[in-house]
Design a protein around this motif. Structure first.
Motif, PDB file in Angstrom:
ATOM      1  N   ALA A 117       1.171  -1.459   0.495  1.00  0.00           N
ATOM      2  CA  ALA A 117       0.131   0.132  -0.009  1.00  0.00           C
ATOM      3  C   ALA A 117       0.854   1.221   0.000  1.00  0.00           C
ATOM      4  N   GLU A 118       2.255   1.231   0.969  1.00  0.00           N
ATOM      5  CA  GLU A 118       2.824   2.650   0.651  1.00  0.00           C
ATOM      6  C   GLU A 118       3.362   2.589  -0.166  1.00  0.00           C
ATOM      7  N   LEU A 119       4.016   1.177  -1.112  1.00  0.00           N
ATOM      8  CA  LEU A 119       5.387   1.665  -2.307  1.00  0.00           C
ATOM      9  C   LEU A 119       4.032   1.895  -3.322  1.00  0.00           C
ATOM     10  N   SER A 120       2.268   1.857  -3.171  1.00  0.00           N
ATOM     11  CA  SER A 120       1.431   1.494  -4.441  1.00  0.00           C
ATOM     12  C   SER A 120       1.518   3.259  -3.939  1.00  0.00           C
ATOM     13  N   ARG A 121       1.188   4.470  -2.650  1.00  0.00           N
ATOM     14  CA  ARG A 121       1.129   5.302  -2.514  1.00  0.00           C
ATOM     15  C   ARG A 121       2.566   6.386  -3.115  1.00  0.00           C
ATOM     16  N   ASN A 122       3.126   5.073  -3.143  1.00  0.00           N
ATOM     17  CA  ASN A 122       4.863   6.234  -4.179  1.00  0.00           C
ATOM     18  C   ASN A 122       4.694   5.576  -5.452  1.00  0.00           C
ATOM     19  N   GLY A 123       3.954   5.307  -5.596  1.00  0.00           N
ATOM     20  CA  GLY A 123       4.145   5.317  -7.893  1.00  0.00           C
ATOM     21  C   GLY A 123       4.480   3.675  -7.859  1.00  0.00           C
ATOM     22  N   GLN A 124       5.035   3.149  -6.791  1.00  0.00           N
ATOM     23  CA  GLN A 124       5.656   1.581  -7.281  1.00  0.00           C
ATOM     24  C   GLN A 124       4.067   0.601  -7.028  1.00  0.00           C
ATOM     25  N   GLN A 125       3.662   0.460  -8.317  1.00  0.00           N
ATOM     26  CA  GLN A 125       2.672  -0.639  -8.667  1.00  0.00           C
ATOM     27  C   GLN A 125       3.478  -2.365  -9.144  1.00  0.00           C
ATOM     28  N   SER A 126       2.426  -3.626  -8.292  1.00  0.00           N
ATOM     29  CA  SER A 126       2.588  -4.395  -8.236  1.00  0.00           C
ATOM     30  C   SER A 126       4.698  -4.930  -7.662  1.00  0.00           C
ATOM     31  N   VAL A 127       5.107  -4.481  -6.728  1.00  0.00           N
ATOM     32  CA  VAL A 127       6.060  -5.440  -6.119  1.00  0.00           C
ATOM     33  C   VAL A 127       5.678  -6.766  -6.324  1.00  0.00           C
ATOM     34  N   PRO A 128       7.198  -7.674  -6.550  1.00  0.00           N
ATOM     35  CA  PRO A 128       6.619  -8.548  -5.597  1.00  0.00           C
ATOM     36  C   PRO A 128       6.903  -9.159  -4.829  1.00  0.00           C
ATOM     37  N   VAL A 129       6.923 -10.408  -4.117  1.00  0.00           N
ATOM     38  CA  VAL A 129       6.331 -10.021  -2.695  1.00  0.00           C
ATOM     39  C   VAL A 129       8.101 -10.986  -2.372  1.00  0.00           C
ATOM     40  N   GLU A 130       8.755 -11.442  -3.016  1.00  0.00           N
ATOM     41  CA  GLU A 130      10.005 -12.248  -3.601  1.00  0.00           C
ATOM     42  C   GLU A 130      11.152 -11.076  -2.951  1.00  0.00           C
ATOM     43  N   LEU A 131      10.599 -10.327  -3.780  1.00  0.00           N
ATOM     44  CA  LEU A 131      11.450  -8.140  -3.184  1.00  0.00           C
ATOM     45  C   LEU A 131      11.306  -7.977  -2.627  1.00  0.00           C
ATOM     46  N   ILE A 132       9.889  -8.194  -1.448  1.00  0.00           N
ATOM     47  CA  ILE A 132      10.024  -7.428   0.009  1.00  0.00           C
ATOM     48  C   ILE A 132      10.665  -8.393   0.773  1.00  0.00           C
ATOM     49  N   VAL A 133       9.906  -9.053   0.732  1.00  0.00           N
ATOM     50  CA  VAL A 133      11.058 -10.215   1.881  1.00  0.00           C
ATOM     51  C   VAL A 133      12.213 -10.502   1.846  1.00  0.00           C
ATOM     52  N   ALA A 134      13.047  -9.923   1.121  1.00  0.00           N
ATOM     53  CA  ALA A 134      14.228  -9.592   0.553  1.00  0.00           C
ATOM     54  C   ALA A 134      14.543  -9.102   1.615  1.00  0.00           C
ATOM     55  N   PHE A 135      13.717  -7.901   1.460  1.00  0.00           N
ATOM     56  CA  PHE A 135      14.132  -6.924   2.589  1.00  0.00           C
ATOM     57  C   PHE A 135      13.994  -7.308   4.470  1.00  0.00           C
ATOM     58  N   PHE A 136      13.008  -8.257   4.437  1.00  0.00           N
ATOM     59  CA  PHE A 136      13.297  -7.800   6.039  1.00  0.00           C
ATOM     60  C   PHE A 136      14.140  -8.804   7.031  1.00  0.00           C
ATOM     61  N   ASN A 137      14.936  -8.492   7.320  1.00  0.00           N
ATOM     62  CA  ASN A 137      16.084  -8.812   8.150  1.00  0.00           C
ATOM     63  C   ASN A 137      16.886  -8.673   9.687  1.00  0.00           C
ATOM     64  N   GLY A 138      16.779  -9.023  10.351  1.00  0.00           N
ATOM     65  CA  GLY A 138      16.812  -8.862  11.991  1.00  0.00           C
ATOM     66  C   GLY A 138      16.556  -7.860  12.368  1.00  0.00           C
ATOM     67  N   GLU A 139      16.016  -6.484  12.368  1.00  0.00           N
ATOM     68  CA  GLU A 139      15.351  -6.182  13.101  1.00  0.00           C
ATOM     69  C   GLU A 139      14.114  -5.438  12.166  1.00  0.00           C
ATOM     70  N   ASN A 140      13.925  -5.959  10.977  1.00  0.00           N
ATOM     71  CA  ASN A 140      13.041  -5.809  10.215  1.00  0.00           C
ATOM     72  C   ASN A 140      11.881  -7.216   9.782  1.00  0.00           C
ATOM     73  N   VAL A 141      11.858  -7.433  11.205  1.00  0.00           N
ATOM     74  CA  VAL A 141      11.261  -8.820  10.790  1.00  0.00           C
ATOM     75  C   VAL A 141       9.650  -9.108  11.224  1.00  0.00           C
ATOM     76  N   PRO A 142       8.568  -8.680  10.591  1.00  0.00           N
ATOM     77  CA  PRO A 142       7.384  -8.955  11.195  1.00  0.00           C
ATOM     78  C   PRO A 142       6.588  -9.769  12.055  1.00  0.00           C
ATOM     79  N   ARG A 143       6.402  -8.864  14.014  1.00  0.00           N
ATOM     80  CA  ARG A 143       6.341 -10.129  14.529  1.00  0.00           C
ATOM     81  C   ARG A 143       4.666  -9.383  15.480  1.00  0.00           C
ATOM     82  N   ALA A 144       4.549 -10.946  15.908  1.00  0.00           N
ATOM     83  CA  ALA A 144       2.910  -9.801  16.055  1.00  0.00           C
ATOM     84  C   ALA A 144       3.108  -9.728  17.973  1.00  0.00           C
ATOM     85  N   GLY A 145       2.747  -8.502  17.504  1.00  0.00           N
ATOM     86  CA  GLY A 145       2.893  -7.701  19.428  1.00  0.00           C
ATOM     87  C   GLY A 145       3.451  -6.358  18.533  1.00  0.00           C
TER      88      GLY A 145
END
Length: 162
Positions: free
Chosen positions: A90-118
């Motif tokens: 949604a944020e990428l879409s607001r910035n003009g980036q459409q259809s960003v593959p999930v693989e690319l997004i997951v590649a940016f999850f590292n260290g402190e940038n891993v989604p965790r519940a709570g």
């Protein structure tokens, strides 16, 4: 162990050994058991989210990796991951980036940038990384915007692959 890990490169050796022992040291049966578990997690992601099967496989594999194949952790990790990916898209879409593959997004999850519940979502920090921008001050989502999964009170250490 190596034969089982050949199909699941992110499978920790102790888990591979455990699955092999539960399957009479048969690598074919152990691999099938892991494939079935991965499929159940993928089905869960497809059923609970709006993601297509191909995207759900990527999300499921990431949840398995960060949970080190702990079944309880894998299922509870998948939801914050797909919710964060939805926020990032949604944020990428607001910035003009459409259809960003999930693989690319997951590649940016590292260290402190891993989604965790709570915990605060890393969506803005990851979005900044994808767009090549310097991180914003306080780039995590406020905790009030983070959805958490319901706790059943089960102890994560009691779970094992079956």
């Amino acid at each position: 162990v190596l034969q089982v890990q050949k199909n699941f490169s992110y499978l920790p050796p102790p888990i591979a050994r455990e699955v092999l022992s539960r399957n009479d040291d048969c690598p074919v049966a152990a691999t099938q058991m892991l494939k079935d578990f991965r499929q159940r997690l993928c089905d869960h992601v497809v059923t609970r989210s709006a993601y297509l099967r191909e995207e759900a496989v990527v999300i499921s594999d990431f949840a398995l990796k960060i949970s080190e194949w702990n079944p309880w952790d894998a299922f509870t990790s998948a939801e914050p991951v797909w919710q964060c990916i939805t926020e990032i898209r949604a944020e990428l879409s607001r910035n003009g980036q459409q259809s960003v593959p999930v693989e690319l997004i997951v590649a940016f999850f590292n260290g402190e940038n891993v989604p965790r519940a709570g915990q605060p979502s890393p969506a803005l920090a990851v979005t900044d990384g994808i767009l090549g921008r310097p991180p914003r001050s306080g780039a995590s989502m406020p905790a009030s915007r983070v959805r958490t999964t319901a706790s059943t009170g089960r102890n994560n250490k009691e779970c094992s692959l079956m």
